[in-house]
Design a protein around this motif. Structure first.
Motif, mmCIF file in Angstrom:
data_model
loop_
_atom_site.group_PDB
_atom_site.id
_atom_site.type_symbol
_atom_site.label_atom_id
_atom_site.label_comp_id
_atom_site.label_asym_id
_atom_site.label_seq_id
_atom_site.Cartn_x
_atom_site.Cartn_y
_atom_site.Cartn_z
ATOM 1 N N GLN A 72 0.803 -1.214 0.000
ATOM 2 C CA GLN A 72 0.000 0.000 0.000
ATOM 3 C C GLN A 72 0.845 1.279 0.000
ATOM 4 O O GLN A 72 0.555 2.189 -0.763
ATOM 5 N N PRO A 73 1.900 1.393 0.830
ATOM 6 C CA PRO A 73 2.687 2.628 0.774
ATOM 7 C C PRO A 73 3.322 2.862 -0.595
ATOM 8 O O PRO A 73 3.460 3.988 -1.029
ATOM 9 N N LEU A 74 3.702 1.804 -1.282
ATOM 10 C CA LEU A 74 4.304 1.953 -2.599
ATOM 11 C C LEU A 74 3.263 2.307 -3.652
ATOM 12 O O LEU A 74 3.566 2.974 -4.628
ATOM 13 N N LEU A 75 2.047 1.877 -3.453
ATOM 14 C CA LEU A 75 0.992 2.141 -4.423
ATOM 15 C C LEU A 75 0.438 3.552 -4.305
ATOM 16 O O LEU A 75 -0.277 4.012 -5.182
ATOM 17 N N PHE A 76 0.785 4.259 -3.228
ATOM 18 C CA PHE A 76 0.306 5.625 -3.048
ATOM 19 C C PHE A 76 0.685 6.505 -4.229
ATOM 20 O O PHE A 76 -0.092 7.325 -4.672
ATOM 21 N N ALA A 77 1.877 6.309 -4.746
ATOM 22 C CA ALA A 77 2.344 7.139 -5.849
ATOM 23 C C ALA A 77 1.474 6.976 -7.086
ATOM 24 O O ALA A 77 1.387 7.868 -7.908
ATOM 25 N N TYR A 78 0.797 5.847 -7.225
ATOM 26 C CA TYR A 78 -0.043 5.608 -8.388
ATOM 27 C C TYR A 78 -1.516 5.832 -8.085
ATOM 28 O O TYR A 78 -2.363 5.550 -8.908
ATOM 29 N N ASP A 79 -1.825 6.344 -6.887
ATOM 30 C CA ASP A 79 -3.193 6.646 -6.515
ATOM 31 C C ASP A 79 -3.632 7.881 -7.299
ATOM 32 O O ASP A 79 -3.030 8.939 -7.188
ATOM 33 N N ILE A 80 -4.665 7.734 -8.106
ATOM 34 C CA ILE A 80 -5.134 8.850 -8.908
ATOM 35 C C ILE A 80 -6.340 9.460 -8.203
ATOM 36 O O ILE A 80 -7.461 8.979 -8.326
ATOM 37 N N SER A 81 -6.082 10.474 -7.428
ATOM 38 C CA SER A 81 -7.146 11.232 -6.789
ATOM 39 C C SER A 81 -6.767 12.699 -6.889
ATOM 40 O O SER A 81 -5.633 13.046 -7.196
ATOM 41 N N PHE A 82 -7.713 13.542 -6.601
ATOM 42 C CA PHE A 82 -7.454 14.969 -6.685
ATOM 43 C C PHE A 82 -6.346 15.377 -5.720
ATOM 44 O O PHE A 82 -5.448 16.130 -6.064
ATOM 45 N N VAL A 83 -6.376 14.850 -4.501
ATOM 46 C CA VAL A 83 -5.394 15.219 -3.485
ATOM 47 C C VAL A 83 -3.998 14.750 -3.880
ATOM 48 O O VAL A 83 -3.033 15.515 -3.820
ATOM 49 N N SER A 84 -3.864 13.501 -4.319
ATOM 50 C CA SER A 84 -2.536 13.011 -4.679
ATOM 51 C C SER A 84 -2.009 13.716 -5.929
ATOM 52 O O SER A 84 -0.816 13.999 -6.023
ATOM 53 N N LEU A 85 -2.880 14.012 -6.878
ATOM 54 C CA LEU A 85 -2.465 14.755 -8.068
ATOM 55 C C LEU A 85 -2.027 16.164 -7.679
ATOM 56 O O LEU A 85 -1.010 16.664 -8.160
ATOM 57 N N PHE A 86 -2.774 16.794 -6.776
ATOM 58 C CA PHE A 86 -2.408 18.124 -6.298
ATOM 59 C C PHE A 86 -1.043 18.106 -5.610
ATOM 60 O O PHE A 86 -0.203 18.966 -5.840
ATOM 61 N N GLU A 87 -0.808 17.102 -4.759
ATOM 62 C CA GLU A 87 0.468 17.013 -4.051
ATOM 63 C C GLU A 87 1.621 16.792 -5.022
ATOM 64 O O GLU A 87 2.690 17.385 -4.875
ATOM 65 N N PHE A 88 1.412 15.931 -6.018
ATOM 66 C CA PHE A 88 2.446 15.684 -7.004
ATOM 67 C C PHE A 88 2.761 16.960 -7.787
ATOM 68 O O PHE A 88 3.920 17.325 -7.960
ATOM 69 N N LEU A 89 1.715 17.665 -8.237
ATOM 70 C CA LEU A 89 1.924 18.897 -8.994
ATOM 71 C C LEU A 89 2.546 19.988 -8.124
ATOM 72 O O LEU A 89 3.368 20.770 -8.604
ATOM 73 N N LEU A 90 2.178 20.029 -6.850
ATOM 74 C CA LEU A 90 2.774 21.001 -5.935
ATOM 75 C C LEU A 90 4.260 20.725 -5.746
ATOM 76 O O LEU A 90 5.081 21.644 -5.772
ATOM 77 N N SER A 91 4.622 19.458 -5.582
ATOM 78 C CA SER A 91 6.044 19.142 -5.425
ATOM 79 C C SER A 91 6.818 19.448 -6.703
ATOM 80 O O SER A 91 7.937 19.947 -6.646
ATOM 81 N N ILE A 92 6.212 19.203 -7.865
ATOM 82 C CA ILE A 92 6.859 19.554 -9.141
ATOM 83 C C ILE A 92 7.016 21.069 -9.240
ATOM 84 O O ILE A 92 8.057 21.568 -9.680
ATOM 85 N N ALA A 93 6.000 21.816 -8.808
ATOM 86 C CA ALA A 93 6.074 23.283 -8.852
ATOM 87 C C ALA A 93 7.185 23.798 -7.946
ATOM 88 O O ALA A 93 7.936 24.713 -8.321
ATOM 89 N N ILE A 94 7.315 23.215 -6.766
ATOM 90 C CA ILE A 94 8.374 23.641 -5.856
ATOM 91 C C ILE A 94 9.745 23.304 -6.439
ATOM 92 O O ILE A 94 10.672 24.114 -6.397
ATOM 93 N N VAL A 95 9.865 22.110 -7.015
ATOM 94 C CA VAL A 95 11.126 21.728 -7.658
ATOM 95 C C VAL A 95 11.414 22.679 -8.820
ATOM 96 O O VAL A 95 12.551 23.110 -9.016
#
Length: 184
Positions: free
Chosen positions: A78-101
């Protein structure tokens, strides 16, 4: 030195171009360590992003701390599958981390043609033909974001990285962005 007073100057141009004979490709080891440093930075920023969204922090770490009554394969991973979880929150977090990078690394790429990891190891990215710093679009969007996209499928990342063992010491992302990594 020539005795001809009309011969062209042997100095470099003021804009910072470098002669092809002066180019020294960065070692494979330095490129690997620089990428690891950049990956650790991105990982830290990603975890900081999910830390500040309590629901995602609980969802991500819940698989590690909760003791399920029956253990199934999906519970273990489950912790490894989090990265492939397609939800609004996980997509937002991924895009936020990309924006910060993008803000942090993008600044260094735009100014110096180097990420933080490359700065630490004294290597830089240059255009393969002109040996000058490429545009930010080519450095970040084509090169860095392209690598992030192909990293979704680990086999593509492996293929990309294995190309560095060729004589040109260029990964696939170097070819599609027309760049090389040299000693700074």
């Amino acid at each position: 030195m020539s005795d001809n007073p009309y011969a062209a100057s042997a100095t470099r141009l003021a804009r910072g171009t470098v002669e092809q004979s002066e180019i020294a490709l960065a070692s494979r080891f330095k490129r690997l360590v620089a990428r690891i440093i950049d990956g650790l930075l991105h990982g830290v920023l990603f975890f900081l992003c999910i830390y500040f969204v309590p629901a995602s922090w609980d969802r991500y770490w819940g698989g590690l701390t909760d003791t399920p009554t029956e253990t199934s394969t999906s519970d273990i991973f489950q912790p490894l599958l989090f990265a492939y979880d397609i939800s609004f929150v996980s997509l937002f977090e991924f895009l936020l981390s990309i924006a910060i990078v993008f803000v942090i690394q993008g600044y260094f790429l735009a100014q110096f043609g180097q990420t933080i990891g490359k700065m630490a190891l004294n290597i830089k990215i240059v255009d393969v033909e002109s040996n000058e710093k490429p545009t930010l679009t080519r450095l970040f969007v084509v090169r860095e974001c392209g690598m992030s996209v192909i990293s979704i499928l680990p086999i593509l990342s492996l293929i990309d990285v294995l190309w560095i063992f060729g004589p040109a010491r260029r990964c696939v992302h170097d070819y599609w962005s027309s760049t090389i990594v040299i000693k700074a």
